[in-house]
Design an enzyme around this catalytic site. Structure first.
Site, PDB file in Angstrom:
ATOM      1  N   THR A 202      -5.607  -3.088   1.717  1.00  7.02           N
ATOM      2  CA  THR A 202      -6.462  -2.188   0.533  1.00  7.02           C
ATOM      3  C   THR A 202      -6.040  -0.996   0.045  1.00  7.02           C
ATOM      4  OG1 THR A 202      -7.318  -1.129   2.373  1.00  7.02           O
ATOM      5  CG2 THR A 202      -8.626  -2.779   1.488  1.00  7.02           C
ATOM      6  N   CYS A 203      -4.865  -0.588   0.938  1.00  5.31           N
ATOM      7  CA  CYS A 203      -4.389   0.384   0.500  1.00  5.31           C
ATOM      8  C   CYS A 203      -3.387   0.224  -0.875  1.00  5.31           C
ATOM      9  CB  CYS A 203      -3.591   1.234   1.650  1.00  5.31           C
ATOM     10  SG  CYS A 203      -4.027   1.601   2.978  1.00  5.31           S
ATOM     11  N   PHE A 204      -2.629  -1.273  -1.251  1.00  2.00           N
ATOM     12  CA  PHE A 204      -1.437  -1.522  -1.927  1.00  2.00           C
ATOM     13  C   PHE A 204      -2.341  -2.413  -2.992  1.00  2.00           C
ATOM     14  CE2 PHE A 204       0.676  -0.548   2.031  1.00  2.00           C
ATOM     15  CZ  PHE A 204       1.209   0.538   1.505  1.00  2.00           C
TER      16      PHE A 204
END
Length: 235
Positions: A202-204
């Site tokens: 989710t961070c990317f």
């Protein structure tokens, strides 16, 4: 304001509605005209009216607490007002002062509340503009497209997919071209369809999609993953 409370503290809202229909002696519930405030682990009792801690909620006065007449509605708003307005007054005022430093208030006044929410957070129905996603999606490792599967999802399923990949269920207000990092589908090699489930970073904004044998299997496995409610442990 009471409806706002239902979105902030559903349990408190349900408790107030329970009191409204409670047919036994209200004094058994040991309520007073106060609210409890948890301030970094320290519980403080806040009076909603003068000497509220000494005034028990009874069958005779409980309608003052939750009632239906115009006079009683003022009392009803005491609980909701505390949680919706008073408890976060300082934080909201600080946020507003900072906001007015970067945005002219007159610019925001041209929008009503639903329009402003869409402007900030995007549409709430979760429906994806599949053509926009296709045009701005990045593919890594050999995938060429996921749009037929995404197009077959209901708006609720599309919102769940966005939350699974990006941690936000709303599409970007300015379209997927504005998403940074871009929405990416990464190929994950497998030998058998039951070997792995789809996962996400989710961070990317990366969906890690195994090389399933058909779009039907992709749809089934993807729905299973996004409905599982799992977090990073799914990886």
């Amino acid at each position: 304001m009471l409806s706002d409370l239902s979105t902030i503290d559903k349990q408190l809202y349900n408790n107030i509605m329970f009191l409204k229909t409670y047919e036994n002696d209200a004094e058994d519930l040991c309520l007073t005209f106060t609210v409890a405030n948890d301030d970094f682990g320290q519980n403080n009792e806040i009076n909603l009216i003068p000497n509220g801690s000494e005034i028990a909620v009874t069958n005779e006065n409980k309608q003052r607490y939750i009632g239906t007449s115009p006079t009683i509605l003022l009392m009803q708003r005491l609980v909701a007002k505390y949680y919706v307005v008073d408890r976060v007054k300082e934080q909201c005022e600080a946020f507003t002062r900072g906001l007015w430093e970067v945005i002219d208030p007159s610019w925001l006044r041209i929008f009503n509340e639903p329009e402003l929410q869409v402007l900030i957070s995007g549409p709430s129905n979760g429906k994806i503009d599949v053509d926009d996603l296709r045009s701005n999606c990045r593919y890594a490792g050999g995938f060429t497209g996921l749009d037929p599967v995404v197009a077959s999802f209901t708006p609720e399923e599309q919102a769940s997919l966005l939350r699974f990949v990006t941690s936000c269920e709303r599409p970007p207000p300015l379209g997927f071209s504005s998403m940074n990092p871009p929405f990416t589908i990464q190929r994950v090699g497998i030998l058998r369809d039951n070997e792995k489930l789809p996962t996400a970073s989710t961070c990317f904004n990366v969906l890690k999609l195994p090389t399933y044998s058909s779009q039907k299997i992709i749809r089934e496995r993807l729905l299973y993953a996004i409905r599982s409610g799992a977090g990073f442990e799914l990886s």
